[in-house]
Design an enzyme around this catalytic site. Structure first.
Site, PDB file in Angstrom:
ATOM      1  N   TYR A  70      37.598 -14.467 -14.952  1.00  0.00           N
ATOM      2  CA  TYR A  70      37.613 -13.741 -13.681  1.00  0.00           C
ATOM      3  C   TYR A  70      38.113 -14.628 -12.542  1.00  0.00           C
ATOM      4  CZ  TYR A  70      35.725  -9.509 -15.611  1.00  0.00           C
ATOM      5  OH  TYR A  70      35.608  -8.351 -16.344  1.00  0.00           O
ATOM      6  N   ARG A  73      41.819 -14.399 -12.752  1.00  0.00           N
ATOM      7  CA  ARG A  73      42.301 -13.101 -12.235  1.00  0.00           C
ATOM      8  C   ARG A  73      42.136 -13.040 -10.712  1.00  0.00           C
ATOM      9  NH1 ARG A  73      39.358  -8.557 -15.530  1.00  0.00           N
ATOM     10  NH2 ARG A  73      40.493  -7.247 -14.020  1.00  0.00           N
ATOM     11  N   GLN A 108      40.249   2.693 -10.215  1.00  0.00           N
ATOM     12  CA  GLN A 108      39.644   1.915 -11.297  1.00  0.00           C
ATOM     13  C   GLN A 108      39.923   0.419 -11.082  1.00  0.00           C
ATOM     14  OE1 GLN A 108      40.552   3.982 -15.311  1.00  0.00           O
ATOM     15  NE2 GLN A 108      41.965   4.918 -13.858  1.00  0.00           N
ATOM     16  N   ASN A 109      40.797   0.130 -10.125  1.00  0.00           N
ATOM     17  CA  ASN A 109      41.219  -1.252  -9.879  1.00  0.00           C
ATOM     18  C   ASN A 109      40.145  -2.023  -9.134  1.00  0.00           C
ATOM     19  OD1 ASN A 109      43.530  -0.328 -11.083  1.00  0.00           O
ATOM     20  ND2 ASN A 109      44.681  -0.138  -9.170  1.00  0.00           N
ATOM     21  N   ASP A 111      40.920  -4.892  -7.582  1.00  0.00           N
ATOM     22  CA  ASP A 111      41.684  -5.879  -6.802  1.00  0.00           C
ATOM     23  C   ASP A 111      41.572  -5.687  -5.285  1.00  0.00           C
ATOM     24  OD1 ASP A 111      44.629  -4.146  -7.999  1.00  0.00           O
ATOM     25  OD2 ASP A 111      43.430  -3.714  -6.212  1.00  0.00           O
ATOM     26  N   HIS A 126      34.969   0.893 -10.461  1.00  0.00           N
ATOM     27  CA  HIS A 126      34.660  -0.226 -11.364  1.00  0.00           C
ATOM     28  C   HIS A 126      34.384  -1.526 -10.626  1.00  0.00           C
ATOM     29  CE1 HIS A 126      36.982   2.122 -14.694  1.00  0.00           C
ATOM     30  NE2 HIS A 126      35.804   2.622 -14.454  1.00  0.00           N
ATOM     31  N   CYS A 154      22.584 -18.174  -8.555  1.00  0.00           N
ATOM     32  CA  CYS A 154      22.104 -17.323  -7.461  1.00  0.00           C
ATOM     33  C   CYS A 154      21.175 -18.134  -6.561  1.00  0.00           C
ATOM     34  CB  CYS A 154      21.354 -16.134  -8.058  1.00  0.00           C
ATOM     35  SG  CYS A 154      20.440 -15.142  -6.865  1.00  0.00           S
ATOM     36  N   ALA A 238      55.243   3.707  -9.606  1.00  0.00           N
ATOM     37  CA  ALA A 238      54.508   4.227  -8.440  1.00  0.00           C
ATOM     38  C   ALA A 238      55.166   3.786  -7.146  1.00  0.00           C
ATOM     39  CB  ALA A 238      53.067   3.737  -8.495  1.00  0.00           C
TER      40      ALA A 238
HETATM   41  C1  BV8 Z   1      29.889   3.654 -19.454  1.00  0.00           C
HETATM   42  C2  BV8 Z   1      36.311  -3.464 -14.608  1.00  0.00           C
HETATM   43  C3  BV8 Z   1      27.793   4.482 -19.940  1.00  0.00           C
HETATM   44  C4  BV8 Z   1      36.216  -4.778 -15.301  1.00  0.00           C
HETATM   45  C5  BV8 Z   1      36.759  -1.753 -16.311  1.00  0.00           C
HETATM   46  C6  BV8 Z   1      33.467   8.393 -24.159  1.00  0.00           C
HETATM   47  C7  BV8 Z   1      34.343   8.293 -25.186  1.00  0.00           C
HETATM   48  C8  BV8 Z   1      34.723   7.006 -25.670  1.00  0.00           C
HETATM   49  C9  BV8 Z   1      34.250   5.827 -25.079  1.00  0.00           C
HETATM   50  C10 BV8 Z   1      33.375   5.951 -24.050  1.00  0.00           C
HETATM   51  C11 BV8 Z   1      32.979   7.209 -23.598  1.00  0.00           C
HETATM   52  N1  BV8 Z   1      32.138   7.012 -22.583  1.00  0.00           N
HETATM   53  C12 BV8 Z   1      31.977   5.675 -22.383  1.00  0.00           C
HETATM   54  C13 BV8 Z   1      32.723   5.009 -23.266  1.00  0.00           C
HETATM   55  C14 BV8 Z   1      32.818   3.583 -23.379  1.00  0.00           C
HETATM   56  C15 BV8 Z   1      33.776   2.950 -22.381  1.00  0.00           C
HETATM   57  C16 BV8 Z   1      35.197   3.404 -22.619  1.00  0.00           C
HETATM   58  O1  BV8 Z   1      35.704   4.282 -21.984  1.00  0.00           O
HETATM   59  N2  BV8 Z   1      35.824   2.681 -23.586  1.00  0.00           N
HETATM   60  C17 BV8 Z   1      37.258   2.974 -23.858  1.00  0.00           C
HETATM   61  C18 BV8 Z   1      37.962   1.633 -24.050  1.00  0.00           C
HETATM   62  C19 BV8 Z   1      37.374   3.868 -25.028  1.00  0.00           C
HETATM   63  N3  BV8 Z   1      33.384   3.225 -21.000  1.00  0.00           N
HETATM   64  C20 BV8 Z   1      32.423   2.413 -20.470  1.00  0.00           C
HETATM   65  O2  BV8 Z   1      31.874   1.507 -21.077  1.00  0.00           O
HETATM   66  C21 BV8 Z   1      32.040   2.695 -19.016  1.00  0.00           C
HETATM   67  N4  BV8 Z   1      30.611   2.681 -18.892  1.00  0.00           N
HETATM   68  O3  BV8 Z   1      30.379   4.590 -20.035  1.00  0.00           O
HETATM   69  O4  BV8 Z   1      28.544   3.473 -19.301  1.00  0.00           O
HETATM   70  C22 BV8 Z   1      26.410   4.157 -19.725  1.00  0.00           C
HETATM   71  C23 BV8 Z   1      25.626   5.207 -19.437  1.00  0.00           C
HETATM   72  C24 BV8 Z   1      24.290   4.957 -19.279  1.00  0.00           C
HETATM   73  C25 BV8 Z   1      23.784   3.646 -19.410  1.00  0.00           C
HETATM   74  C26 BV8 Z   1      24.627   2.600 -19.671  1.00  0.00           C
HETATM   75  C27 BV8 Z   1      25.987   2.850 -19.823  1.00  0.00           C
HETATM   76  C28 BV8 Z   1      32.543   1.550 -18.101  1.00  0.00           C
HETATM   77  C29 BV8 Z   1      34.021   1.542 -18.067  1.00  0.00           C
HETATM   78  C30 BV8 Z   1      34.518   0.519 -17.013  1.00  0.00           C
HETATM   79  C31 BV8 Z   1      34.898  -0.794 -17.644  1.00  0.00           C
HETATM   80  N5  BV8 Z   1      35.479  -1.692 -16.634  1.00  0.00           N
HETATM   81  N6  BV8 Z   1      37.230  -2.571 -15.333  1.00  0.00           N
HETATM   82  C32 BV8 Z   1      37.499  -5.569 -15.213  1.00  0.00           C
HETATM   83  O5  BV8 Z   1      38.469  -5.097 -14.576  1.00  0.00           O
HETATM   84  O6  BV8 Z   1      37.490  -6.660 -15.795  1.00  0.00           O
HETATM   85  S1  BV8 Z   1      37.866  -0.714 -17.143  1.00  0.00           S
HETATM   86  C33 BV8 Z   1      39.446  -1.352 -16.795  1.00  0.00           C
HETATM   87  O7  BV8 Z   1      40.254  -0.919 -17.854  1.00  0.00           O
HETATM   88  C34 BV8 Z   1      40.109  -0.845 -15.546  1.00  0.00           C
HETATM   89  O8  BV8 Z   1      39.222  -0.730 -14.472  1.00  0.00           O
HETATM   90  C35 BV8 Z   1      40.641   0.507 -16.005  1.00  0.00           C
HETATM   91  O9  BV8 Z   1      39.637   1.471 -15.955  1.00  0.00           O
HETATM   92  C36 BV8 Z   1      40.951   0.240 -17.469  1.00  0.00           C
HETATM   93  C37 BV8 Z   1      42.411  -0.039 -17.627  1.00  0.00           C
HETATM   94  O10 BV8 Z   1      43.024   1.210 -17.585  1.00  0.00           O
HETATM   95  P1  BV8 Z   1      44.248   1.461 -16.554  1.00  0.00           P
HETATM   96  O11 BV8 Z   1      43.829   1.062 -15.186  1.00  0.00           O
HETATM   97  O12 BV8 Z   1      44.691   2.819 -16.811  1.00  0.00           O
HETATM   98  O13 BV8 Z   1      45.343   0.381 -16.973  1.00  0.00           O
HETATM   99  P2  BV8 Z   1      46.137   0.255 -18.338  1.00  0.00           P
HETATM  100  O14 BV8 Z   1      46.628  -1.116 -18.395  1.00  0.00           O
HETATM  101  O15 BV8 Z   1      45.353   0.806 -19.474  1.00  0.00           O
HETATM  102  O16 BV8 Z   1      47.369   1.261 -18.132  1.00  0.00           O
HETATM  103  C38 BV8 Z   1      48.272   1.022 -17.084  1.00  0.00           C
HETATM  104  C39 BV8 Z   1      49.111   2.284 -17.005  1.00  0.00           C
HETATM  105  O17 BV8 Z   1      49.993   2.163 -15.897  1.00  0.00           O
HETATM  106  C40 BV8 Z   1      49.984   2.481 -18.233  1.00  0.00           C
HETATM  107  O18 BV8 Z   1      49.854   3.856 -18.595  1.00  0.00           O
HETATM  108  C41 BV8 Z   1      51.413   2.152 -17.748  1.00  0.00           C
HETATM  109  O19 BV8 Z   1      52.369   3.026 -18.317  1.00  0.00           O
HETATM  110  C42 BV8 Z   1      51.318   2.470 -16.276  1.00  0.00           C
HETATM  111  N7  BV8 Z   1      52.185   1.651 -15.424  1.00  0.00           N
HETATM  112  C43 BV8 Z   1      52.507   0.339 -15.575  1.00  0.00           C
HETATM  113  N8  BV8 Z   1      53.297  -0.073 -14.527  1.00  0.00           N
HETATM  114  C44 BV8 Z   1      53.423   1.009 -13.698  1.00  0.00           C
HETATM  115  C45 BV8 Z   1      52.708   2.109 -14.267  1.00  0.00           C
HETATM  116  N9  BV8 Z   1      52.629   3.315 -13.689  1.00  0.00           N
HETATM  117  C46 BV8 Z   1      53.300   3.472 -12.491  1.00  0.00           C
HETATM  118  N10 BV8 Z   1      53.997   2.462 -11.878  1.00  0.00           N
HETATM  119  C47 BV8 Z   1      54.085   1.240 -12.449  1.00  0.00           C
HETATM  120  N11 BV8 Z   1      54.777   0.286 -11.834  1.00  0.00           N
HETATM  121 ZN    ZN Z   2      19.430 -13.689  -8.485  1.00  0.00          ZN
END
Ligand code: BV8
Ligand code: ZN
Length: 248
Positions: A70, A73, A108-109, A111, A126, A154, A238
């Site tokens: 982190y 990043r 979701q970013n 940053d 997030h 802390c 974008a």
């Molecule tokens: C939770 C912070 C519950 C950290 C992030 C249901 C079904 C299946 C799985 C699950 C479900 N429900 C929950 C889950 C589990 C999980 C999940 O979804 N897993 C996935 C992998 C299947 N979700 C969770 O764990 C969430 N929590 O559900 O808790 C709970 C309930 C009760 C009690 C306890 C728990 C938490 C999810 C958040 C995780 N943290 N980020 C960090 O950043 O380090 S997620 C992180 O990854 C980002 O924030 C973002 O969300 C994701 C990345 O996705 P994108 O942003 O879309 O980026 P990506 O690279 O994938 O794609 C980029 C896109 O842009 C591409 O399509 C590309 O074509 C396009 N692109 C590129 N350049 C350009 C462009 N478009 C336009 N212009 C350009 N120039």
């Molecule tokens: Zn503390």
């Protein structure tokens, strides 16, 4: 890119939209030099999948490794500047809210570039990498002394500090999630920009908007440009598409 590049039905829907909600992902920050989650990790991080480092388990297993990831990043984020895509969303917010329209920018970013660009209503689903909090007592620390200890500790309970982001398996901040569902459920125009739509619950927001009769526009690099009202997809960067669309 100019008005003729866009489907006239999309322009009409945008012009008449009064309640706009936008969801952004890593793709909107790619043109600011911040790698997306899909982009392979580089250097010493190449051996790790982002999903494997962004978990509480990974932090318990090796807090220093996750802290350093982190920190790397965060370096990239603080040097980055908002791009034309971020700025176009500020202009869209101004246009929509200049009348009695409502506008919600859900990201979701982690940053902080939307706020840096001047967006006013940013819903950070997030968290934000510019903040840290205690892994034990949860207290947010805006500032922390870069000590030899990595992670630092802390000041209140001595627990390890971690980035104030939502890790996989962790609950999203309730107020942000509620605001996001409310915006998706009430909007008449939903824009999904630069997100692969793989991570839940964020990925369900465009579907919720569609279910409520909204027009849904997706701008991405892995969709083909097509129009099937109320859905419109535009293949493009974008930072190219958004300024032209907002001008149109
Ligand atoms: C939770 C912070 C519950 C950290 C992030 C249901 C079904 C299946 C799985 C699950 C479900 N429900 C929950 C889950 C589990 C999980 C999940 O979804 N897993 C996935 C992998 C299947 N979700 C969770 O764990 C969430 N929590 O559900 O808790 C709970 C309930 C009760 C009690 C306890 C728990 C938490 C999810 C958040 C995780 N943290 N980020 C960090 O950043 O380090 S997620 C992180 O990854 C980002 O924030 C973002 O969300 C994701 C990345 O996705 P994108 O942003 O879309 O980026 P990506 O690279 O994938 O794609 C980029 C896109 O842009 C591409 O399509 C590309 O074509 C396009 N692109 C590129 N350049 C350009 C462009 N478009 C336009 N212009 C350009 N120039
Ligand atoms: Zn503390």
């Amino acid at each position: 890119m100019d008005i003729s590049s866009f489907d006239p039905r999309l322009i009409a829907a945008l012009r008449s939209a009064n309640r706009v909600a936008v969801l952004t992902g890593a793709g909107v920050s790619a043109e600011s030099g911040i790698p997306t989650f899909r982009d392979a990790q580089t250097g010493l991080w190449a051996q790790f999948r982002a999903e494997d480092l962004a978990t509480p388990e990974a932090f318990r297993r090796n807090p220093r490794l996750v802290w350093d990831w982190y920190a790397m990043r965060r370096e990239g984020v603080v040097q980055a500047a908002p791009n034309a895509g971020h700025l176009a969303l500020v202009e869209l917010e101004r246009q929509v809210t200049s009348g009695d329209g409502t506008f919600a920018l859900i990201t979701q970013n982690v940053d902080g570039l939307h706020a840096a660009a001047g967006s006013r209503t940013v819903i950070e689903l997030h968290g934000n990498i510019r903040r840290v909090k205690c892994f034990d007592c949860g207290r947010i620390a805006q500032r922390w002394e870069p000590t030899s200890d990595r992670p630092p500790r802390c000041a209140d309970c001595g627990g390890l500090l971690r980035p104030d982001v939502v890790w996989f398996g962790e609950r999203l901040p309730a107020d942000a999630l509620d605001a996001a569902w409310a915006a998706a459920g009430a909007c008449d125009m939903f824009l999904s920009i630069g997100t692969s739509g793989l991570v839940e619950p964020a990925a369900s927001l465009p579907r919720a908007a569609l279910r409520h009769g909204a027009t849904v526009l997706t701008i991405n690099l892995d969709v083909e440009t097509r129009a099937a009202p109320p859905r419109f997809d535009i293949h493009g960067k974008a930072g190219m598409v958004l300024p032209a669309l907002v001008t149109a």
